[in-house]
Design a protein around this motif. Structure first.
Motif, mmCIF file in Angstrom:
data_model
loop_
_atom_site.group_PDB
_atom_site.id
_atom_site.type_symbol
_atom_site.label_atom_id
_atom_site.label_comp_id
_atom_site.label_asym_id
_atom_site.label_seq_id
_atom_site.Cartn_x
_atom_site.Cartn_y
_atom_site.Cartn_z
ATOM 1 N N GLN A 264 0.810 -1.152 0.002
ATOM 2 C CA GLN A 264 0.071 -0.080 0.035
ATOM 3 C C GLN A 264 0.805 1.463 -0.081
ATOM 4 O O GLN A 264 1.664 1.498 0.889
ATOM 5 C CB GLN A 264 -0.927 -0.026 1.211
ATOM 6 N N PRO A 265 0.495 2.119 -0.994
ATOM 7 C CA PRO A 265 1.150 3.640 -0.763
ATOM 8 C C PRO A 265 1.174 4.337 0.534
ATOM 9 O O PRO A 265 0.187 3.735 1.412
ATOM 10 C CB PRO A 265 0.534 4.406 -1.948
ATOM 11 N N LEU A 266 2.105 5.112 0.998
ATOM 12 C CA LEU A 266 2.032 5.803 2.163
ATOM 13 C C LEU A 266 0.771 6.533 2.768
ATOM 14 O O LEU A 266 0.689 6.373 4.006
ATOM 15 C CB LEU A 266 3.238 6.749 2.242
ATOM 16 N N GLN B 229 3.425 -5.806 10.078
ATOM 17 C CA GLN B 229 3.994 -5.579 8.779
ATOM 18 C C GLN B 229 4.346 -4.036 8.859
ATOM 19 O O GLN B 229 4.288 -3.273 7.821
ATOM 20 C CB GLN B 229 2.920 -5.662 7.610
ATOM 21 N N GLY B 230 4.169 -3.335 10.066
ATOM 22 C CA GLY B 230 4.665 -1.979 10.275
ATOM 23 C C GLY B 230 3.403 -1.192 10.149
ATOM 24 O O GLY B 230 3.845 0.208 10.243
ATOM 25 N N TRP B 231 2.310 -1.506 10.320
ATOM 26 C CA TRP B 231 1.232 -0.377 10.119
ATOM 27 C C TRP B 231 1.165 0.344 11.515
ATOM 28 O O TRP B 231 1.069 -0.518 12.623
ATOM 29 C CB TRP B 231 0.075 -1.162 9.686
ATOM 30 N N PHE C 288 8.221 -2.173 12.190
ATOM 31 C CA PHE C 288 8.493 -1.499 10.753
ATOM 32 C C PHE C 288 9.257 -2.186 9.923
ATOM 33 O O PHE C 288 9.896 -3.441 10.365
ATOM 34 C CB PHE C 288 9.165 -0.181 11.231
ATOM 35 N N VAL D 98 3.404 1.451 2.990
ATOM 36 C CA VAL D 98 3.256 1.522 4.333
ATOM 37 C C VAL D 98 3.884 0.606 5.029
ATOM 38 O O VAL D 98 4.023 -0.714 4.620
ATOM 39 C CB VAL D 98 1.502 1.457 4.512
ATOM 40 N N GLY D 99 4.522 0.959 6.242
ATOM 41 C CA GLY D 99 5.300 -0.090 7.135
ATOM 42 C C GLY D 99 6.773 0.532 7.198
ATOM 43 O O GLY D 99 7.590 0.273 8.120
ATOM 44 N N VAL D 100 6.966 1.615 6.362
ATOM 45 C CA VAL D 100 8.240 2.298 6.403
ATOM 46 C C VAL D 100 8.486 3.205 7.748
ATOM 47 O O VAL D 100 7.213 4.109 7.987
ATOM 48 C CB VAL D 100 8.597 2.992 5.347
#
Lengths: 328, 160
Positions: free
Chosen positions: A195-197, A220-222, B18, B67-69
């Motif tokens: 997914q885009p940012l 997953q970092g969400w 992350f 998303v995740g960064v």
């Protein structure tokens, strides 16, 4: 069934709400029916935020149901109800409604709003959880935003599938239907890392399903601010043990029987407690606790707040001790 | 619904989970200040300053991110605030961005009279707007979107 027989008394949760007429009933699946309400005199109903719900009175009880429209200048409200035969009776009563019946409903309430800063909405629904998700998808299409949807349902038993498919286009860019657990796992895993940012995630379905999706997203970092879930499909709470409540300031002792909420007990005793959802979600009915350990059953207080035992949500929470003392 | 997560540890926005970190440093800042990325992929960028070109490049980096960064920005306050504003515009959330600001350094002051932004090198209480030459009193009001402090015409209330 006459309107009078159905609505003996206006329930506090729908007070100041609307009195609407059933204008359409349509069967979605074997166990899900869509019910449309409109003002008996016609005209526009209050607009609502996507993902909002309506509290509908049945007999002496109330239930909350997600609205499936976009919410923009509606002339009717549509909910979809899954029949739960072993439930408190709300869904069975809803399934008995027919065109022309009148019901008391609240004004739409928003507890699952889209993030205004999101550039894309990833919508995840399971079963009857499609209802607020469909609202989000419709709103995204109408407002020129983009959304993609993952919808888990039993084979040939998906409600609103045709309506969701009709939304596909520049607004709803993808609709992935999953009819088994394995395919959903891989679809979700793929979606969460691509997914885009500016994407926010919205999930509605059984509590276990939502927990699994949110957990996977976090891993997953969400970050939490990107994750939105609609909790009022929460499992029915059990009746609980009876307990006594001592209202310190009023000097009153009340018995709360099993199957009756503390909020109901207080209201019957003439106390006015601000409240809204009556499901342990909104936080309106918070009460200060002076003594005793509440049995917290709400979704509002944080784990830390629950451990402090200084506040409780009287709509769903009960007591671990035989007696609770409240600052009331 | 209330989030159930715990806030990230102070001074380190890299809470677990992350999937990668973009580390951007400006000026003479070395990358030693960047937190441990716990074995996750790390993408380092260094720029002399947050110029229009630099910010455009960052925008394209964020545009191709997923998303995740997480993002770590290190350097003078003006540069990292400008970069943080671009990051927010690209959809990064405040809790996903760590600012490692040099203690002292120039700052931006926004002039509401001519809508231009002036670099306040000395970080004093007043600065002359480079757009309209108004003497600006610098307030504590900080715009994350502009990466600048709000100024207003100093001494405006005094008799001319």
């Amino acid at each position: 069934m006459t309107a009078i027989a159905l609505q003996p008394q206006v329930h506090p949760a729908v007070e100041g709400g609307l009195h609407l007429e059933v204008t359409d009933i349509s069967r979605q699946t074997e166990s899900i029916v869509s019910i449309t309400f409109a003002a008996p005199e016609g005209g526009r109903l209050p607009s609502y935020v996507p993902g909002s719900h309506l509290v509908v009175q049945y007999g002496s009880g109330v239930n909350a149901y997600s609205l499936t429209g976009s919410g923009n200048a509606p002339s009717d409200y549509t909910i979809s109800v899954l029949r739960v035969d072993e439930g408190a009776g709300g869904s069975v009563a809803m399934h008995r409604l027919s065109v022309g019946d009148r019901v008391n409903v609240s004004r739409p309430r928003s507890a699952f709003a889209p993030a205004s800063t999101a550039s894309h909405h990833l919508l995840v629904a399971a079963g009857i959880g499609i209802t607020p998700i469909l609202s989000h998808a419709r709103a995204a299409v109408e407002r020129g935003n983009t959304a993609s949807m993952i919808y888990v349902h039993r084979p040939d038993a998906g409600a609103h599938v045709a309506e969701a498919r009709k939304l596909l286009g520049p607004g709803l860019t993808a609709l992935i239907e999953c009819t088994n657990r394995g395919s959903f796992q891989s679809v979700l895993a793929e979606a969460l890392i691509t997914q885009p940012l500016g994407t926010h995630l919205y999930v509605c379905g059984p509590v276990v399903f939502m927990d699994a999706v949110l957990e996977e997203a976090r891993s997953q970092g969400w970050s939490s601010a990107r994750l939105h879930s609609e909790a009022f499909g929460a499992a029915e709470l059990d009746a609980g043990e009876p307990f006594t409540v001592h209202l310190a300031r009023s000097g009153v002792r009340l018995e709360v029987p099993a199957g009756v909420s503390l909020l109901d007990t207080l209201e019957t005793a003439g106390k006015t407690i601000p409240n809204m959802c009556r499901k342990g979600i909104c936080g309106e009915c918070v009460l200060p606790v002076l003594r005793g350990a509440p049995q917290h059953r709400d979704l509002y207080l944080s784990d830390q707040e629950k451990a402090e035992n200084t506040t409780m949500m009287c709509c769903v929470s009960r007591s671990n001790d035989p007696e609770l003392e409240l600052d009331l | 619904m209330r989030s159930a997560s715990t806030p990230p540890a102070a001074g380190n926005g890299l809470e677990p989970g992350f999937r990668g970190v973009i580390c951007v440093s400006f000026g003479s800042t070395g990358d030693t200040a960047v937190p441990d990325t716990d074995g996750q992929p790390r993408y380092d960028l260094h720029f002399e300053a947050a110029t229009a070109d630099t910010l455009l490049e960052l925008k394209s980096v964020f545009g191709s991110s997923r998303v995740g960064v997480r993002l770590v920005l290190a350097g003078p306050p003006t540069d990292i605030r400008a970069a943080a504003a671009v990051a927010a515009d690209c959809g990064l959330l405040g809790e996903e961005v760590t600012l490692l600001s040099q203690e002292t350094g120039p700052r931006f002051v926004y002039c509401p009279h001519c809508l231009s932004t002036t670099v306040d090198v000395t970080a004093g209480t007043e600065v002359t707007c480079h757009g309209c030459s108004t003497i600006l009193a610098v307030t504590d009001h900080f715009s994350r979107r502009r990466g600048a402090y709000l100024g207003y015409s100093a001494h405006a209330e005094e008799a001319a």
